[in-house]
Design a protein around this motif. Structure first.
Motif, PDB file in Angstrom:
ATOM      1  N   ASP A  16      70.746  40.710  -4.973  1.00  0.00           N
ATOM      2  CA  ASP A  16      70.377  39.425  -5.571  1.00  0.00           C
ATOM      3  C   ASP A  16      71.182  38.298  -4.927  1.00  0.00           C
ATOM      4  N   GLU A  17      70.492  37.348  -4.280  1.00  0.00           N
ATOM      5  CA  GLU A  17      71.117  36.140  -3.720  1.00  0.00           C
ATOM      6  C   GLU A  17      72.442  36.431  -2.998  1.00  0.00           C
ATOM      7  N   ARG A  68      79.624  49.812  -3.093  1.00  0.00           N
ATOM      8  CA  ARG A  68      79.481  50.491  -4.382  1.00  0.00           C
ATOM      9  C   ARG A  68      78.015  50.852  -4.649  1.00  0.00           C
ATOM     10  N   LEU A 127      63.270  41.669  -9.300  1.00  0.00           N
ATOM     11  CA  LEU A 127      64.359  42.614  -9.046  1.00  0.00           C
ATOM     12  C   LEU A 127      64.656  43.445 -10.295  1.00  0.00           C
ATOM     13  N   ILE A 140      72.433  48.437  -7.037  1.00  0.00           N
ATOM     14  CA  ILE A 140      72.282  47.002  -7.291  1.00  0.00           C
ATOM     15  C   ILE A 140      73.513  46.247  -6.789  1.00  0.00           C
ATOM     16  N   THR A 164      64.518  37.043  -9.575  1.00  0.00           N
ATOM     17  CA  THR A 164      65.381  37.916 -10.372  1.00  0.00           C
ATOM     18  C   THR A 164      64.545  38.786 -11.318  1.00  0.00           C
ATOM     19  N   ILE A 200      84.574  45.715 -11.317  1.00  0.00           N
ATOM     20  CA  ILE A 200      85.404  45.911 -12.508  1.00  0.00           C
ATOM     21  C   ILE A 200      86.807  45.399 -12.170  1.00  0.00           C
ATOM     22  N   PRO A 201      87.283  44.389 -12.908  1.00  0.00           N
ATOM     23  CA  PRO A 201      88.498  43.678 -12.487  1.00  0.00           C
ATOM     24  C   PRO A 201      89.753  44.553 -12.458  1.00  0.00           C
ATOM     25  N   TYR A 202      89.780  45.597 -13.293  1.00  0.00           N
ATOM     26  CA  TYR A 202      91.007  46.393 -13.354  1.00  0.00           C
ATOM     27  C   TYR A 202      90.959  47.628 -12.458  1.00  0.00           C
ATOM     28  N   LEU A 203      89.886  47.731 -11.635  1.00  0.00           N
ATOM     29  CA  LEU A 203      89.811  48.854 -10.696  1.00  0.00           C
ATOM     30  C   LEU A 203      89.953  48.330  -9.272  1.00  0.00           C
ATOM     31  N   PHE A 242      74.930  42.694  -7.457  1.00  0.00           N
ATOM     32  CA  PHE A 242      74.733  41.508  -8.288  1.00  0.00           C
ATOM     33  C   PHE A 242      75.145  40.265  -7.531  1.00  0.00           C
ATOM     34  N   GLN A 243      74.529  39.159  -7.910  1.00  0.00           N
ATOM     35  CA  GLN A 243      74.859  37.894  -7.261  1.00  0.00           C
ATOM     36  C   GLN A 243      76.348  37.563  -7.395  1.00  0.00           C
ATOM     37  N   ASP A 244      76.890  37.789  -8.608  1.00  0.00           N
ATOM     38  CA  ASP A 244      78.342  37.554  -8.735  1.00  0.00           C
ATOM     39  C   ASP A 244      79.114  38.878  -8.782  1.00  0.00           C
ATOM     40  N   LEU A 266      72.029  40.737 -14.411  1.00  0.00           N
ATOM     41  CA  LEU A 266      71.373  40.106 -13.264  1.00  0.00           C
ATOM     42  C   LEU A 266      71.106  38.638 -13.500  1.00  0.00           C
ATOM     43  N   TRP A 285      90.643  40.682  -7.532  1.00  0.00           N
ATOM     44  CA  TRP A 285      91.186  39.325  -7.469  1.00  0.00           C
ATOM     45  C   TRP A 285      92.045  39.089  -6.235  1.00  0.00           C
ATOM     46  N   HIS A 344      80.090  41.492 -10.057  1.00  0.00           N
ATOM     47  CA  HIS A 344      80.456  42.322 -11.213  1.00  0.00           C
ATOM     48  C   HIS A 344      81.336  43.501 -10.832  1.00  0.00           C
ATOM     49  N   HIS A 361      96.112  47.648 -16.494  1.00  0.00           N
ATOM     50  CA  HIS A 361      95.838  46.338 -15.917  1.00  0.00           C
ATOM     51  C   HIS A 361      96.197  45.207 -16.874  1.00  0.00           C
ATOM     52  N   ALA A 413      77.119  44.975 -16.968  1.00  0.00           N
ATOM     53  CA  ALA A 413      77.080  45.349 -15.554  1.00  0.00           C
ATOM     54  C   ALA A 413      77.185  46.860 -15.384  1.00  0.00           C
TER      55      ALA A 413
END
Ligand SMILES: Nc1ncnc2c1ncn2[C@@H]1O[C@H](COP(=O)(O)OP(=O)(O)O)[C@@H](O)[C@H]1O
Ligand SMILES: [Mg+2]
Lengths: 384, 222
Positions: B168-169, B156, B50, B89, B47, B97-100, B91-93, A379, B142, B95, A9, A294
């Motif tokens: 979460d949110e 996931r 949680l 879990i 949070t 994995i960007p390269y998967l 997550f709110q944002d 979190l 992305w 998380h 990547h 994470a």
């Protein structure tokens, strides 16, 4: 697999890391080869003698130039317990009137075993009277196979029949000659042309020459199976100094100090290289704190995260090692012979093993930060 | 039958004069196959709650009981295993994995426990299909929209068949309409199964998709 995906990547980032590792490897390997080249340049002709032991005259501090063995000495050594074979090696200074510039060097007379000299050009084997086999670095003085060079001031001529390699002594290419030629050169050196031209000096000169006839500097000995260098030393008692060729190579001519300096250079380059590699992986780990938090929050153990890092390190160090070895070989190939580049697979193997080891040690810093990353942060940073 | 029971849980951060009480005597339970929304303004302790259920934080006092078993997480290692095997879990944002790719992000879950098999891959593709993003399986995070990313994150979290889903949110990064849609899908998934879902939100409309709502103000259930 996580490790590999990340590399694929972020190709550019990891290519740069591999390049940096490659440069570090190339640097340490080049320095190692040049250091080794310096050492062989100083002592190759000594250390590469085909022998298990070299026998010097007693108390000459392993000095080729000072040691002198008589015919009887050599006989005594040859018949000593545990000696399979022994031949004499004579040393004499010569000055060569070369096409480029005249230079001072050394002639070695061997009583036997010319086969030990690897032939890189021309022919090998025992030279005829007036013939010589020379270390190939003499090319940089403009001397080629087939040339006849004049030795000054003694007015002798030597015809180069072949080139050999890694046979320099104190940085100068050694001229190998047979015993007849050696004795002639030595006698001429001792008395100059005087011995041949002046009738008046002849009696005493010939007397001296007769007295030193058959003398050599050291005896090169091959030992019977089961006999050690120490065993031979004990058998010969105090009249002689007995050491291995490698030990002899590292003695005299300022070698002990030079070896210290060379090891220092290699050590420093190595430590800095290792730190650079360690720091690289540490930075990439610090860079990924959020992601690691994470993955840990999802249930990854520290061991899982660390394994991914180790897999990455292994891949990148291997790529860097291949690249670095290639670069070092390329650098060596583009150096003139006089620059003394002597790559030794065993030394490079050690360098590579140490690079892997240091990458591993560097990874322990990353491990520390992996352990410290709190998965709970995955979190809670969301709201800021 | 209640799967998750939270009893008298309190949590304070810091010590001395800097002490912050984030949760105070929080008690509730969630039935198997249902979704509980925890509604509260920012800073109300959502949070923190949680994180405690996830085994990411230790409560200052009180206890968590799952399926009649009190949870005692003595070490980091035990907590990681607990999360891996019992908790999902989101997550709110996200998380991710960007390269998967999307499907590889799901396969990360079985990988944490060993190897990802062919069966795992089929299951992962099935989950992506269920959440309407089957054709995006091979795409990298992305390349996905915010809503698609959230659905990947939910799929996931479901990958290891957790007993408790923690979200979460879910609307923080989405418009409300798309948010309620995703919550409805998740609710459907939970209802048919032996799991519970705890969703944290400050948005009343989001909470409407849950079976029950718990209001949290300043760390207390009201
Ligand atoms: N790590 C921490 N250290 C100190 N105080 C914290 C920490 N995390 C949260 N808090 C405080 O605890 C309270 C509850 O926070 P949080 O659980 O994040 O609420 P919410 O998710 O509802 O916004 C807030 O007053 C917050 O400032
Ligand atoms: Mg919050």
């Amino acid at each position: 697999m996580l490790a590999l995906s990340e590399i694929v990547h972020s190709k550019l980032k990891f290519a740069l890391i591999a390049l940096a590792i490659g440069l570090v490897v190339a640097l340490t390997m080049t320095l190692s080869a040049m250091s080794e080249g310096l050492v062989t340049g100083m002592t190759g002709a000594k250390g590469n003698l085909d022998a298990d032991a070299l026998v010097f005259q007693g108390d000459t501090y392993l000095n080729f130039e000072r040691s002198l063995l008589t015919t009887e000495d050599v006989e005594q050594i040859r018949s000593a317990e545990g000696v399979a074979q022994a031949y004499g090696v004579g040393h004499v200074y010569i000055s060569v009137d070369a096409p480029e510039e005249s230079f001072d060097t050394h002639a070695f007379g061997l009583t036997d075993d010319f086969e030990q000299l690897p032939v890189v050009e021309g022919v090998g084997g025992m030279p005829q009277d007036g013939e010589t086999i020379v270390d190939e670095t003499v090319r940089s003085e403009g001397v080629e196979v087939g040339d006849t060079v004049t030795l000054t001031p003694i007015g002798r001529e030597l015809t180069v029949i072949g080139f050999t390699e890694s046979r320099r002594y104190v940085m100068a290419p050694v001229f190998y000659v047979n015993m007849n030629t050696y004795e002639d050169l030595r006698a001429a050196s001792m008395f100059g042309v005087m011995a041949e031209t002046s009738d008046a000096e002849l009696p005493s000169a010939t007397h001296v020459i007769d007295a030193v006839e058959g003398n050599v500097s050291v005896a090169a000995v091959k030992l019977d199976e089961g006999t050690t260098v120490e065993g031979l030393a004990a058998a010969l008692e105090d009249d002689f100094d007995v050491v291995t060729p490698d030990e002899a190579a590292l003695a005299g001519n300022g070698m002990p100090v030079m070896v210290l300096a060379v090891n220092g250079i290699q050590g420093v380059s190595f430590v800095i290289g290792a730190l650079v590699i360690g720091v690289f992986f540490y930075i990439t780990t610090l860079h990924k704190t959020g992601q690691i938090a994470a993955i840990k929050a999802l249930g990854a153990s520290n061991a899982f995260v660390y394994r991914q890092l180790l897999a990455q390190i292994l891949l990148l160090v291997t790529a860097g090692a291949l690249l670095g070895t290639g670069l070092a070989l390329g650098a060596g190939a583009s150096m003139p012979p006089a620059m003394a580049f002597d790559p030794r697979p065993d030394r490079w193997g050690v360098t590579l093993a140490l690079v892997y080891l240091m990458a591993f040690v560097g990874s322990l810093f990353s491990l520390r930060s992996i352990l410290k990353i709190d998965p709970a942060t995955a979190l809670d940073h969301a709201e800021h | 039958m209640s799967l998750l029971e939270v009893s008298d849980v309190s949590k304070t951060y810091g010590s001395g004069r800097g002490v912050v009480t984030a949760l105070e005597d929080v008690t509730f339970s969630v039935e198997t196959g249902s979704m509980l929304a925890i509604l509260g303004p920012s800073g109300s302790g959502k949070t923190t709650l949680l994180s405690i259920v996830a085994g990411l934080l230790q409560p200052t006092s009180g206890r968590i009981v799952i399926d009649g078993q009190p949870i005692h997480l003595r070490s980091q290692r035990e907590a990681a295993l607990y999360r891996r095997d019992k908790i999902g879990i989101v997550f709110q944002d996200y998380h991710l994995i960007p390269y998967l790719s999307a499907v590889e992000n799901l396969l990360l879950m079985p990988r944490l426990a060993g190897r990802a098999t062919r069966a795992h891959r089929e299951k992962a593709l099935g989950l992506l299909e269920e959440f309407g993003i089957g054709e995006r399986a091979k795409h990298a995070p992305w390349e996905l929209s915010g809503g698609e990313r959230q659905r990947v994150a939910i799929a996931r979290a479901l990958m290891n068949d957790p007993e408790i889903m923690l979200v979460d949110e879910p609307t923080a990064n989405l418009d409300t309409e798309r948010g309620t849609q995703v919550v409805a899908m998740l609710g459907e998934h939970v209802r048919g199964r032996d799991m519970t879902c705890l969703m944290v939100t400050h948005d009343v409309r989001m909470a409407e998709g849950a079976d029950r709502v718990l209001r949290l103000v300043d760390g207390r259930v009201v």
